[in-house]
Design an enzyme around this catalytic site. Structure first.
Site, short mmCIF file in Angstrom:
data_model
loop_
_atom_site.label_atom_id
_atom_site.label_comp_id
_atom_site.label_asym_id
_atom_site.label_seq_id
_atom_site.Cartn_x
_atom_site.Cartn_y
_atom_site.Cartn_z
CB THR A 123 -31.34 -5.40 2.42
OG1 THR A 123 -30.87 -4.10 2.13
CG2 THR A 123 -30.18 -6.38 2.45
CB ALA A 411 -35.38 -8.56 8.66
CG HIS A 539 -42.67 -36.33 25.48
ND1 HIS A 539 -41.32 -36.14 25.56
CD2 HIS A 539 -42.88 -37.66 25.27
CE1 HIS A 539 -40.71 -37.31 25.41
NE2 HIS A 539 -41.64 -38.25 25.24
C1 LIG Z 1 -27.29 -11.89 2.70
C2 LIG Z 1 -28.10 -11.33 3.85
C3 LIG Z 1 -28.87 -12.17 4.61
C4 LIG Z 1 -29.62 -11.67 5.67
N1 LIG Z 1 -30.36 -12.53 6.41
C5 LIG Z 1 -31.08 -12.07 7.44
C6 LIG Z 1 -31.89 -12.95 8.20
O1 LIG Z 1 -31.95 -14.15 7.95
N2 LIG Z 1 -32.61 -12.43 9.22
C7 LIG Z 1 -32.55 -11.09 9.53
O2 LIG Z 1 -33.22 -10.68 10.48
N3 LIG Z 1 -31.80 -10.24 8.83
C8 LIG Z 1 -31.07 -10.68 7.78
N4 LIG Z 1 -30.32 -9.82 7.05
C9 LIG Z 1 -30.33 -8.39 7.43
C10 LIG Z 1 -31.61 -7.70 6.90
O3 LIG Z 1 -31.71 -7.90 5.50
C11 LIG Z 1 -31.58 -6.21 7.22
O4 LIG Z 1 -31.34 -6.04 8.60
C12 LIG Z 1 -32.91 -5.56 6.86
O5 LIG Z 1 -33.16 -5.71 5.48
C13 LIG Z 1 -32.92 -4.09 7.23
O6 LIG Z 1 -34.15 -3.55 6.88
P1 LIG Z 1 -34.33 -1.97 6.61
O7 LIG Z 1 -35.79 -1.80 6.38
O8 LIG Z 1 -33.67 -1.22 7.67
O9 LIG Z 1 -33.49 -1.68 5.28
P2 LIG Z 1 -33.50 -2.30 3.82
O10 LIG Z 1 -34.11 -3.64 3.79
O11 LIG Z 1 -32.13 -2.16 3.29
O12 LIG Z 1 -34.49 -1.34 3.02
C14 LIG Z 1 -34.20 0.00 2.77
C15 LIG Z 1 -35.00 0.46 1.57
O13 LIG Z 1 -34.87 1.88 1.46
C16 LIG Z 1 -34.73 2.22 0.09
N5 LIG Z 1 -34.07 3.53 0.04
C17 LIG Z 1 -32.82 3.84 0.45
N6 LIG Z 1 -32.60 5.16 0.31
C18 LIG Z 1 -33.75 5.70 -0.21
C19 LIG Z 1 -34.14 7.03 -0.57
N7 LIG Z 1 -33.34 8.09 -0.41
N8 LIG Z 1 -35.37 7.20 -1.08
C20 LIG Z 1 -36.22 6.15 -1.24
N9 LIG Z 1 -35.91 4.90 -0.90
C21 LIG Z 1 -34.68 4.67 -0.39
C22 LIG Z 1 -33.90 1.07 -0.48
O14 LIG Z 1 -34.06 0.95 -1.87
C23 LIG Z 1 -34.49 -0.12 0.26
O15 LIG Z 1 -35.57 -0.69 -0.44
C24 LIG Z 1 -29.59 -10.29 5.97
C25 LIG Z 1 -28.82 -9.41 5.18
C26 LIG Z 1 -28.09 -9.93 4.13
C27 LIG Z 1 -27.29 -8.98 3.29
#
Ligand SMILES: Cc1cc2nc3c(=O)[nH]c(=O)nc-3n(C[C@H](O)[C@H](O)[C@H](O)COP(=O)(O)OP(=O)(O)OC[C@H]3O[C@@H](n4cnc5c(N)ncnc54)[C@H](O)[C@@H]3O)c2cc1C
Ligand SMILES: NC(=O)c1ccc[n+]([C@@H]2O[C@H](COP(=O)([O-])OP(=O)(O)OC[C@H]3O[C@@H](n4cnc5c(N)ncnc54)[C@H](O)[C@@H]3O)[C@@H](O)[C@H]2O)c1
Length: 569
Positions: A123, A411, A539
């Site tokens: 994401t 993230a 500063h």
């Molecule tokens: C518009 C937007 C803006 C954001 N801005 C920020 C920001 O500025 N700062 C911040 O800290 N956070 C931000 N976030 C939140 C951040 O994107 C998420 O908290 C973060 O991406 C979570 O990371 P993750 O690794 O848990 O999951 P994800 O990034 O969702 O990754 C999960 C991965 O697992 C894969 N997957 C899922 N199921 C399976 C499976 N069964 N087998 C194999 N692969 C699989 C998916 O394809 C994906 O690639 C934002 C979110 C959005 C929507």
């Protein structure tokens, strides 16, 4: 051809049935399941977030094990633990959480594989932090160039500012590609095996991916992330009723857009859309805008980020039904009172962005094979991210990090949780202090925070029996902020006057997202105000806002001798 994973992910995208855990909106849940539509602002396109790389289901990199341990594949029967393993660690999901865990794991000498069903980066890189910050970089500049008053104060003259929508969209898309490549290359270079295909848990220490590839590992981390949550009654067509997944592609800048939800996504997109010329109407279920922020900061943010801009709002209402534009008719939005559920209003707008939270992506993961029942889709974990089964027991060798566990949907929190798990599996107990994890909203100006809000701190103080004090400093007294003609801002410190503990820090102002780290690091390291107030800041810098903040706090406890000792250089 689309991979089955991408199809299931995209249908999940519009048919999410799980609400964010903090919202009492059960009566409005269950979004209709419809495929994301294909035409948006005159452009025919594929709306599924697919990449050609998702079509292949093979190992894209293989290196010799980083550790010399002899790991032989030996699959036990389904449900039983294998005796030896293909990997020390398998991570399911190559988002930021999975990436952080993988890099730390190889650094610790673990033979590591990461399984990704779509594209590396998840994401944040593809549909979140990265492209949204590219759009916000543009909106910040547009805002500055459009502000005659601001430019005049600096003695600048600029002729009318304009933008090329496709150029802006390309900037966001190119940045996402670049960061995605960086992430992929960093893992390959360090010897992480990237396995492509959807993963399903088969049993303890055993995972299937792609069609019928089986791998085993001593420890497994679930890092499958989240997708947009769409409340019941809202029909997303991907062109006039959209989620952030669509909005980030900037295929259209509508004249008038309703944004449902005034959390992080809603607020950041209101900054983008208004800078690019849209009028925005917020629809927020709770009684105030930006309900997640410290109330005082929220009020200031409303005064600066909402009131002077082309934004109006309805609070205390649900968008109970949203129908996409069709046959020359606009998008219609039915509003009902959040408490009485009575009809309040019907809005007609050009487009609607649904920013009502995110739902965990855990469907079809095979959690039933390890006796785990999700809670509103989230994987239950303890404070060490160890997965808890349906009977309340820890599932040995199984961890869940990031958005999929719902602890903190950010993230860097996902990545920090991954690092914490790797510490544990390599023999060092580690519990991540979530109260030390900062958050930021990248509006202009920015909002940042760490720890508790004032109401949360007062509630805790009442239960635990201590006093709470507040200190504040204004950006108006900061030389650097004034030099930039950006004096609108406030930093707020919530603390214990008896022992100098920092309970929370909230900043609204120029570069607030960068400034918060002095406070978050202090909380993480247990540094008290009576000590940090002696730290020296260059500063003139914005960091002096925090210097002033710590200095203005009235703490009864003395500084530690470490800080007050004089060192002669
Ligand atoms: C518009 C937007 C803006 C954001 N801005 C920020 C920001 O500025 N700062 C911040 O800290 N956070 C931000 N976030 C939140 C951040 O994107 C998420 O908290 C973060 O991406 C979570 O990371 P993750 O690794 O848990 O999951 P994800 O990034 O969702 O990754 C999960 C991965 O697992 C894969 N997957 C899922 N199921 C399976 C499976 N069964 N087998 C194999 N692969 C699989 C998916 O394809 C994906 O690639 C934002 C979110 C959005 C929507
Ligand atoms: N800068 C960042 O760090 C950043 C940026 C974007 C997203 N994110 C992450 O992504 C996640 C999702 O962001 P988000 O803004 O969608 O969620 P959010 O939880 O921040 O805000 C959702 C808002 O929608 C409201 N709402 C929910 N249902 C509604 C309905 N039917 N009608 C009207 N209002 C309704 C809620 O009251 C809430 O104010 C967040 O958890 C956030 O951590 C972070």
């Amino acid at each position: 051809m689309q991979s089955s994973f991408a199809l299931s992910l995209s249908s999940h995208l519009t048919s999410t049935t799980i609400p964010p855990s903090n919202l009492p909106f059960d009566s409005l849940l269950l979004a209709p399941s419809k495929p994301v539509n294909l035409r948006f602002c005159g452009l025919r396109r594929e709306a599924l977030r697919l990449s050609s790389s998702a079509k292949s289901q093979s190992t894209t990199s293989f290196r010799a094990p980083a550790r010399s341990s002899k790991i032989l594949a030996s699959l036990g029967d389904n449900g039983s633990a294998p005796k030896s393993f293909d990997y020390d660690l398998i991570i399911i999901g190559a988002g930021v959480g999975g990436h952080g865990a993988a890099l730390h794991a190889v650094e610790k000498g673990l033979k590591t594989a990461i399984i990704e069903g779509d594209v590396v980066g998840g994401t944040c890189v593809n549909r979140g932090c990265v492209p949204s910050k590219a759009l916000l970089a543009v909106s910040g500049r547009m805002r500055e160039l459009q502000s005659e008053h601001h430019l005049k104060a600096l003695g600048l003259q600029v002729s009318a500012a304009g933008y090329d929508r496709q150029g802006v969209a390309d900037h966001a898309n190119n940045l996402a590609s670049k960061i995605r490549n960086n992430l992929t290359n960093s893992m390959k270079a360090l010897g992480v095996d990237i396995l492509t295909g959807t993963a399903t848990i088969l049993g303890p220490q055993k995972v299937k991916y792609g069609k019928d590839n089986m791998v085993t590992a001593k420890d497994i981390i679930i890092a499958t992330g989240s997708v947009p949550f769409v409340p019941k009654g809202i029909e997303v067509d991907g062109k006039t009723v959209i989620t952030s997944d669509h909005a980030l592609k900037l295929e259209c800048v509508p004249d008038w857009i309703a944004i449902v939800g005034s959390g992080y996504i809603g607020l950041e997109f209101s900054d983008v859309y208004t800078a690019l010329g849209s009028e925005v109407t917020f629809i927020e279920a709770l009684d105030q805008l930006m309900p997640g922020f410290d109330p005082e900061i929220g009020k200031l943010a409303q005064r600066v980020l909402i009131n002077p801009r082309k934004i109006d709002y309805h609070t205390g209402v649900f968008a109970s039904k949203i129908t996409p534009a069709k046959d020359g008719k606009p998008v219609t939005i039915e509003l009902i009172d959040a408490k009485t559920k009575e009809h309040k209003d019907t809005l007609e707008v050009d487009a609607a962005l649904i920013a009502t939270g995110r739902a965990p992506f855990t469907n079809g993961l095979g959690l039933e094979n390890i006796n785990v029942v999700t809670q509103r889709g989230f994987v239950p974990v303890d404070e060490r991210m160890r997965v808890i089964d349906a009977d309340g027991n820890l599932v040995p060798h199984f961890y869940c990090i990031g958005d999929a566990n719902g602890k903190m949907m950010l993230a860097h929190a996902a990545s920090a949780q991954g690092i914490s798990v790797v510490e544990q599996v390599t023999g060092r107990d580690h519990v991540l202090n979530h109260l030390s994890i900062p958050a930021a909203c990248f509006t202009h100006p920015e909002i940042s925070m760490v720890g508790l809000t004032e109401p949360q701190a007062r509630e805790k103080a009442e239960v635990e029996g201590f006093e709470v004090s507040i200190a504040k400093t204004s950006f108006k007294a900061n030389t650097k902020a004034l030099a930039e003609n950006e004096g609108e801002g406030l930093a707020k410190l919530i603390y214990r006057p008896d022992n100098g503990e920092i309970l929370g820090v909230h900043i609204f102002g120029l570069h607030a997202a960068d400034l918060i780290h002095e406070a978050s690091n202090a909380i993480a390291l247990g540094t008290r105000i009576q000590d940090i107030k002696y730290a020296v800041h260059a500063h003139p810098t914005l960091s002096e806002v925090l210097d002033e903040l710590f200095k203005s706090a009235k703490v009864e406890a003395p500084s530690s001798s470490r800080v007050t000792e004089t060192v002669v250089v």
